[in-house]
Write a protein that holds these residues in place. Structure first.
Motif, PDB file in Angstrom:
ATOM      1  N   UNK A  48      19.668  -3.162   0.555  1.00  0.00           N
ATOM      2  CA  UNK A  48      20.565  -4.223   1.018  1.00  0.00           C
ATOM      3  C   UNK A  48      19.795  -5.420   1.573  1.00  0.00           C
ATOM      4  N   UNK A  49      18.501  -5.500   1.239  1.00  0.00           N
ATOM      5  CA  UNK A  49      17.719  -6.680   1.575  1.00  0.00           C
ATOM      6  C   UNK A  49      17.222  -6.743   2.995  1.00  0.00           C
ATOM      7  N   UNK A  50      17.177  -5.597   3.684  1.00  0.00           N
ATOM      8  CA  UNK A  50      16.715  -5.594   5.068  1.00  0.00           C
ATOM      9  C   UNK A  50      15.461  -4.734   5.202  1.00  0.00           C
ATOM     10  N   UNK A  51      14.564  -5.163   6.065  1.00  0.00           N
ATOM     11  CA  UNK A  51      13.304  -4.460   6.233  1.00  0.00           C
ATOM     12  C   UNK A  51      13.510  -3.201   7.073  1.00  0.00           C
ATOM     13  N   UNK A  52      12.554  -2.292   6.935  1.00  0.00           N
ATOM     14  CA  UNK A  52      12.582  -1.055   7.721  1.00  0.00           C
ATOM     15  C   UNK A  52      11.130  -0.602   7.881  1.00  0.00           C
ATOM     16  N   UNK A  53      10.764  -0.070   9.043  1.00  0.00           N
ATOM     17  CA  UNK A  53       9.362   0.311   9.268  1.00  0.00           C
ATOM     18  C   UNK A  53       8.846   1.320   8.239  1.00  0.00           C
ATOM     19  N   UNK A  54       7.652   1.086   7.751  1.00  0.00           N
ATOM     20  CA  UNK A  54       7.032   2.010   6.797  1.00  0.00           C
ATOM     21  C   UNK A  54       6.804   3.382   7.420  1.00  0.00           C
ATOM     22  N   UNK A  55       6.757   3.411   8.740  1.00  0.00           N
ATOM     23  CA  UNK A  55       6.518   4.687   9.427  1.00  0.00           C
ATOM     24  C   UNK A  55       7.665   5.663   9.248  1.00  0.00           C
ATOM     25  N   UNK A 115      22.761  -5.036  10.961  1.00  0.00           N
ATOM     26  CA  UNK A 115      21.786  -4.099  10.406  1.00  0.00           C
ATOM     27  C   UNK A 115      22.529  -2.996   9.667  1.00  0.00           C
ATOM     28  N   UNK A 116      22.177  -2.808   8.397  1.00  0.00           N
ATOM     29  CA  UNK A 116      22.872  -1.802   7.602  1.00  0.00           C
ATOM     30  C   UNK A 116      22.505  -0.381   8.022  1.00  0.00           C
ATOM     31  N   UNK A 117      21.344  -0.232   8.623  1.00  0.00           N
ATOM     32  CA  UNK A 117      20.902   1.122   8.956  1.00  0.00           C
ATOM     33  C   UNK A 117      21.801   1.762  10.006  1.00  0.00           C
TER      34      UNK A 117
END
Length: 617
Positions: A389-396, A202-204
């Motif tokens: 970087x093509x990874x999802x993240x919560x809209x919240x 995970x990039x985050x």
């Protein structure tokens, strides 16, 4: 192949004192033990090094690690040796006798890791040595350097492709912190990886707090961030060599111990700055991007960009140097559209000088555009970076960026301010640059404004209460939002466009960010949690001991113990070896030394200050 994670964990606890593995480390270690090629992309602080350090211990072999910088090799070897791990490096700073000793230890199978640069790896003498050694695995650190599409491309890395031909039975393992899918594919192709285990973490980085502020007064804004660190370490990145020297000098005048670093400085001075920073004799380095890859200091509490990075890849790599110990850290970017204009000029000039074709220059411009979009979009910073970087993240959103912490309110009456700026541009004939328009708006009574009759127009002095630097930033914000045009060339002037007219007519509202020098920021939840229960007096007492021991032993301070370990010691306050062994980062070697020295310091401090010891979690 060893399948039992307990055996892996036993090694990790013994050498590093870590109670568990991080995500994907187990899979990467298994690939290394099993001799399967791998491509491992983990964020800085995600534990890439452990992935190639554990397999040779469990397999009883000597692996080769390709590393780009001597300083990076030295720091890694110092840290491993301090943990009791058998490792060495071969580089030009060694004496002939030291080089001979390393060869002997490697040949006798006494080393588990041997670090070497790609340049030395290609020499005939080292190639002959490798043929004798017959390594079964190669780990390529900073593997993005092999890709033309990577942000730190190094031609020397291209030579690594020959290793596959010379050692067809060896496994190859590529490690990097930052790589888009395109770069990952290029790394695999260049190294000839065969059916690799591709492990992308995970990039985050949830422990990092991202903030983007309008650039107004750089020295004052940087000093405001440093004040929040309470003496913590920081890296400040600038666009040019002159910028680093000017800012470092300005910070020193403010009482900050800072040093400039760039490729144009004498090597001895650069080396001293780097060593002082690693040893915690210096806490603030003001640098160009020439500084950073060789730095293994884990407790950098802030990375500040005094100018716009060239791309999000660069930004991710550079901010990744903050908070590598997992503790909260801050990443502040001071943004002005003028930096984008400087980059555009440099890219065009550099493309011409290097003979790049228009498509290559356009590709670089596209990366710059993405960076500008990140700065100008008021959306969760963690979300923007993850999705790039093509990874999802919560809209919240998160709880660790200026947008989600509600730190970026619009300037009051933004539309009215914009209308005044546009009116000044119109009434001065659309013939002047930003500097002169700012003079008119602030009501500067000088020969230029009087001679042109601009001291009598309605907008003369209309924004007299806004400081010049802040007003300049507001104008650049309007250019960035395309409600005002700025012509190209050496003498750019401001021009109105269709959006300008819509703003003047009240048909298009405007949102401008408040260009304040020092903004009130909120502590993130992670910052609050990281200090819970810590006796700060004891923490500082232990930091002083760490510095003393590091100086005595000639190693960076983090090699003794990291900040996370010191904070945990200042919470638990152990008095015996059994409790000390439970502390994060205390392996067998450090339990024996320097563990007892720290136990003495804890007992002494707690007795003098009436503080409880052996606190239960």
């Amino acid at each position: 192949m060893i399948d039992d994670s307990p055996e892996v964990l036993d090694v990790v606890r013994r050498y590093w004192g870590f109670p568990s593995l991080k995500p994907l480390q187990d899979e990467a270690i298994r690939a290394g033990i099993g001799g399967r090629d791998s491509l491992v992309v983990l964020p800085t602080g995600g534990g890439k090094s452990l992935c190639y350090q554990v397999p040779p211990v469990l397999s009883g072999r000597t692996d080769i690690v390709v590393s780009p910088l001597i300083s990076l090799m030295k720091d890694q070897v110092d840290g491993l040796v301090a943990n009791g791990y058998p490792a060495a490096a071969m580089h030009s700073n060694l004496t002939g006798e030291e080089m001979s000793d390393v060869r002997k230890f490697a040949s006798q199978g006494e080393l588990r890791l041997l670090f070497v640069s790609p340049e030395r790896l290609a020499t005939p003498s080292f190639q002959g040595f490798l043929q004798e050694l017959r390594p079964r695995a190669f780990a390529i650190d900073e593997a993005h350097c092999i890709s033309h599409w990577g942000h730190d491309f190094r031609p020397e890395y291209r030579m690594l492709a020959d290793l596959r031909l010379r050692f067809p039975d060896a496994s190859f393992h590529a490690f990097t912190a930052t790589a888009t899918e395109r770069v990952r594919e290029d790394i695999a192709a260049q190294l000839g990886l065969v059916d690799p285990a591709v492990l992308v973490g995970t990039f985050d980085r949830p422990n990092l707090a991202y903030r983007v502020l309008p650039k107004v007064d750089v020295p004052a804004q940087v000093a405001a961030v440093l004040d929040r660190l309470k003496g913590g370490a920081a890296i400040v990145y600038c666009l040019s060599r002159k910028d680093t020297e000017r800012l470092a000098a300005s910070l020193e005048k403010r009482g900050v111990s800072a040093a400039a670093y760039h490729a144009g400085l004498p090597e001895a001075r650069r080396t001293k700055t780097q060593e002082d920073f690693s040893a915690e004799r210096l806490d603030v380095v003001v640098a160009t991007v020439a500084f950073g890859m060789g730095i293994d200091r884990s407790n950098v509490r802030a990375v500040i960009h005094a100018s716009l990075p060239l791309s999000i890849e660069h930004y991710q790599q550079e901010t990744g140097r903050a908070g590598r110990d997992g503790l909260p850290a801050e990443c502040v970017l001071l943004y002005s559209y003028s930096d984008a204009i400087r980059w555009q000029t440099l890219l065009e000039r550099g493309g011409s000088e290097r003979g790049l074709d228009p498509d290559q220059v356009a590709a670089q411009r596209a990366l710059l555009d993405e960076m500008q979009n990140y700065c100008g979009t008021l959306r969760c910073r963690h979300l923007q970076l993850s999705r790039y970087f093509g990874q999802d993240y919560p809209e919240s959103g998160c709880v660790a960026c200026d947008v989600c912490l509600d730190e970026v309110p619009a300037m009051p009456d933004s539309t009215v301010v914009a209308q005044k700026v546009l009116s000044a541009v119109a009434r001065t004939g659309q013939r002047f640059g930003i500097g002169y328009v700012v003079e008119v708006l602030r009501g500067s009574d000088n020969e230029r404004t009087r001679a042109r009759g601009h001291d009598s127009i309605p907008t003369f002095g209309a924004l007299a209460d806004v400081p010049a630097k802040a007003l300049t930033n507001l104008v650049y914000q309007m250019v960035s939002q395309e409600i005002l045009d700025r012509t190209p060339g050496d003498m750019p002037v401001l021009r109105l466009n269709e959006r300008s007219k819509a703003v003047l007519m009240g048909e298009l509202p405007v949102k401008l960010l408040e260009p304040a020098v020092a903004k009130k920021v909120r502590k993130t939840k992670a910052e609050e949690v990281s200090w819970e229960g810590v006796d700060e007096g004891l923490y500082e007492h232990l930091r002083a001991l760490r510095t003393q021991l590091a100086t005595e032993r000639g190693v960076p301070a983090y090699v003794i113990f990291g900040d996370r370990t010191l904070r945990e010691l200042a919470v638990i306050r152990p008095t015996g070896l059994r409790r000390l062994a439970d502390i994060h980062g205390v392996g067998e070697k450090k339990l024996a030394d320097p563990g007892p020295r720290f136990l003495e310091a804890i007992a002494e401090y707690c007795e003098e200050n009436g503080v409880d010891t052996d606190v239960r979690r």
